[in-house]
Design an enzyme around this catalytic site. Structure first.
Site, PDB file in Angstrom:
ATOM      1  N   ARG A 181       0.817  -1.213   0.000  1.00 46.59           N
ATOM      2  CA  ARG A 181       0.000   0.000   0.000  1.00 46.59           C
ATOM      3  C   ARG A 181       0.855   1.268   0.000  1.00 46.59           C
ATOM      4  NH1 ARG A 181      -4.975  -1.989   3.870  1.00 46.59           N
ATOM      5  NH2 ARG A 181      -6.269  -2.660   2.132  1.00 46.59           N
ATOM      6  N   LYS A 183     -19.709 -17.416   1.260  1.00 48.63           N
ATOM      7  CA  LYS A 183     -21.157 -17.332   1.462  1.00 48.63           C
ATOM      8  C   LYS A 183     -21.883 -16.500   0.417  1.00 48.63           C
ATOM      9  CE  LYS A 183     -21.183 -17.848   6.452  1.00 48.63           C
ATOM     10  NZ  LYS A 183     -21.502 -17.172   7.710  1.00 48.63           N
ATOM     11  N   GLY A 203     -11.610  -8.942  -1.223  1.00 49.48           N
ATOM     12  CA  GLY A 203     -11.495  -9.982  -0.193  1.00 49.48           C
ATOM     13  C   GLY A 203     -10.256 -10.842  -0.354  1.00 49.48           C
ATOM     14  N   GLY A 207     -13.572  -3.858   0.134  1.00 49.29           N
ATOM     15  CA  GLY A 207     -14.956  -3.398   0.093  1.00 49.29           C
ATOM     16  C   GLY A 207     -15.262  -2.534  -1.122  1.00 49.29           C
TER      17      GLY A 207
HETATM   18  P1  AMP Z   1     -14.831 -14.753   0.716  1.00 49.91           P
HETATM   19  O1  AMP Z   1     -14.145 -13.970   1.787  1.00 49.91           O
HETATM   20  O2  AMP Z   1     -16.307 -14.714   0.767  1.00 49.91           O
HETATM   21  O3  AMP Z   1     -14.270 -14.456  -0.667  1.00 49.91           O
HETATM   22  O4  AMP Z   1     -14.515 -16.281   1.026  1.00 49.91           O
HETATM   23  C1  AMP Z   1     -13.217 -16.812   0.987  1.00 49.91           C
HETATM   24  C2  AMP Z   1     -13.187 -18.044   1.830  1.00 49.91           C
HETATM   25  O5  AMP Z   1     -14.099 -19.006   1.332  1.00 49.91           O
HETATM   26  C3  AMP Z   1     -11.826 -18.706   1.831  1.00 49.91           C
HETATM   27  O6  AMP Z   1     -11.328 -18.669   3.147  1.00 49.91           O
HETATM   28  C4  AMP Z   1     -12.119 -20.137   1.402  1.00 49.91           C
HETATM   29  O7  AMP Z   1     -11.414 -21.093   2.150  1.00 49.91           O
HETATM   30  C5  AMP Z   1     -13.597 -20.272   1.666  1.00 49.91           C
HETATM   31  N1  AMP Z   1     -14.203 -21.330   0.857  1.00 49.91           N
HETATM   32  C6  AMP Z   1     -14.244 -21.409  -0.469  1.00 49.91           C
HETATM   33  N2  AMP Z   1     -14.842 -22.532  -0.867  1.00 49.91           N
HETATM   34  C7  AMP Z   1     -15.208 -23.213   0.245  1.00 49.91           C
HETATM   35  C8  AMP Z   1     -15.877 -24.438   0.489  1.00 49.91           C
HETATM   36  N3  AMP Z   1     -16.293 -25.202  -0.508  1.00 49.91           N
HETATM   37  N4  AMP Z   1     -16.101 -24.784   1.769  1.00 49.91           N
HETATM   38  C9  AMP Z   1     -15.680 -23.996   2.777  1.00 49.91           C
HETATM   39  N5  AMP Z   1     -15.038 -22.826   2.608  1.00 49.91           N
HETATM   40  C10 AMP Z   1     -14.811 -22.445   1.355  1.00 49.91           C
END
Ligand code: AMP
Length: 393
Positions: free
Chosen positions: A37, A194, A351, A374
């Protein structure tokens, strides 16, 4: 995107307030874990120095919530910046025009953590006015703060002419190349944990894209909504109706949805856990889906072949633990091969995406990778970002 660029500003001898993002990660001993950064701000700062501007820097650090928290002082940045710019950098915790009076042309003054003042995150106009009194021009160079209407990142532009810094300019040019004004067909890969954190994003993307690949934990909710058994996978069962709605609106908008076609499943969530590849009908009740399978990677490769633009947010599996990083790594490498062979425009961000791309070894080979979290997501959601709006002509 038609925004005000730094090259159009008259800078010599002017007091230029620059919003940067020095919110760097630090080890417990205080050492900086990653200087990306700070380095991102250097082109703008060197440009301003060369033009003979007096530079006043504003940044937040951490979440002091309006209190003076000594461990969150920005003074640790002062020697590092002085070293990188090869010049003296002064530091002040006072927001007053007098501190700038003796600053020479090309001189640099770093102000204390903007979030030590509770009015910063409230977007307070009096605070913004006090900042503005220290300068003649405002330069917003921290895209990562652009989704906030904070005093130092957006509101200040009510009182000063505002321009995009060089890092902001690069970011906006690439983002508009990817979503606002892209070369069709346009595809997105959206993964991550999620659905609930990405509802607005999915709803916006189906309106704008030709195809949308959904992966990671969030794909499980879509698979469950389609009646597949997902065992004990991460899955938001209560969001199944929403997943169906998103698929319906995608159909209405002619956006093809691509879901995993084969899966990597395991009984435990740990590195090198025993795993197997299976089809959508064969997940056992005690198994978790932790990655997409090789057929899905082939499907994604075909989809990438038929696209001229690719936007990527989120991993396709639990990429932090081997071997559940495979589909993310393979698909990312394939995207890079298309960037190199046919000029695919591939933009990634938000993210965990930067660490997933670094893990895949492709962070420097995509067309552009945004380090903003974000702000990148809100841009994918189609929202107007206050810190960008102030720069529009
Ligand atoms: P995000 O911050 O929403 O982009 O989510 C990233 C996180 O999702 C990472 O830490 C991954 O390990 C997790 N992730 C991705 N696919 C899976 C899965 N099939 N089951 C559990 N965690 C997952």
């Amino acid at each position: 995107m038609d925004f005000k660029r730094l090259e159009t500003a008259e800078l010599t001898g002017k007091r230029v307030i620059v919003r940067v993002d020095f919110n760097v990660p630090r080890h417990p001993d205080g050492k900086i874990a990653d200087e990306t950064r700070i380095d991102a701000a250097l082109p703008t700062l060197k440009y301003l120095k060369d033009k003979g501007a007096k530079i006043i820097l504003l940044s937040h650090f951490g979440r002091p919530k309006g209190a003076r928290v000594p461990e969150m002082s920005l003074d640790f940045i002062q020697p590092i910046l002085a070293d990188k710019l090869a010049c003296d950098v002064s530091f002040s915790d006072k927001i007053e025009a007098a501190s700038v009076e003796h600053l020479p042309d090309g001189g640099v003054l770093l102000l204390e953590n903007t979030r030590f003042d509770a009015r910063e995150t409230a977007g307070d106009e009096e605070l913004a006015k006090a900042y503005a009194a220290m300068g003649d021009i405002f330069v917003q160079d921290a895209f990562s703060t652009a989704h906030r209407a904070h005093a130092s990142s957006a509101v200040i532009a009510k009182f000063l002419p505002a321009y995009a810094g060089l890092a902001m300019e690069r970011e906006l040019d690439h983002l508009s190349l990817a979503l606002d004004n892209p070369k069709a067909p346009v595809m997105a890969v959206v993964g991550g944990a999620k659905v609930s954190t990405k509802i607005d994003l999915l709803n916006n993307l189906v309106k704008k894209l030709d195809r949308l690949a959904i992966g990671g934990g969030m794909a499980n909710t879509f698979l469950a909504a389609l009646g597949h058994n997902v065992g004990k996978s991460l899955c938001e069962h209560d969001l199944k109706p929403l997943a169906l709605e998103i698929m319906e609106s995608a159909k209405a908008e002619n956006c093809e949805i691509i879901l995993p076609f084969d899966l990597v499943v395991a009984k435990t969530f740990k590195a090198h856990a025993e795993s197997r590849v299976c089809d959508l009908e064969s997940v056992k009740p005690d198994e978790m889906i932790l990655d997409a399978g090789p057929e899905t990677v082939n499907l994604l490769a075909d989809a990438i072949d038929s696209s001229n633009t690719l936007i990527w947010n989120g991993p396709l599996g639990a990429f932090e633990i081997t071997p559940f990083d495979t589909s993310t790594v393979e698909a990312a490498k394939y995207a890079v091969s298309r960037v190199q062979s046919v000029g695919l425009v591939a933009v990634a961000g938000g993210g965990d995406t930067v660490s997933a791309m670094k893990h895949a070894g492709v962070a420097n080979d995509l067309t552009f990778i945004s380090t903003a979290g974000g702000a990148f997501l809100e841009w994918m959601e189609g929202k107007t970002l206050p810190g960008v709006e102030i720069l529009l002509k």
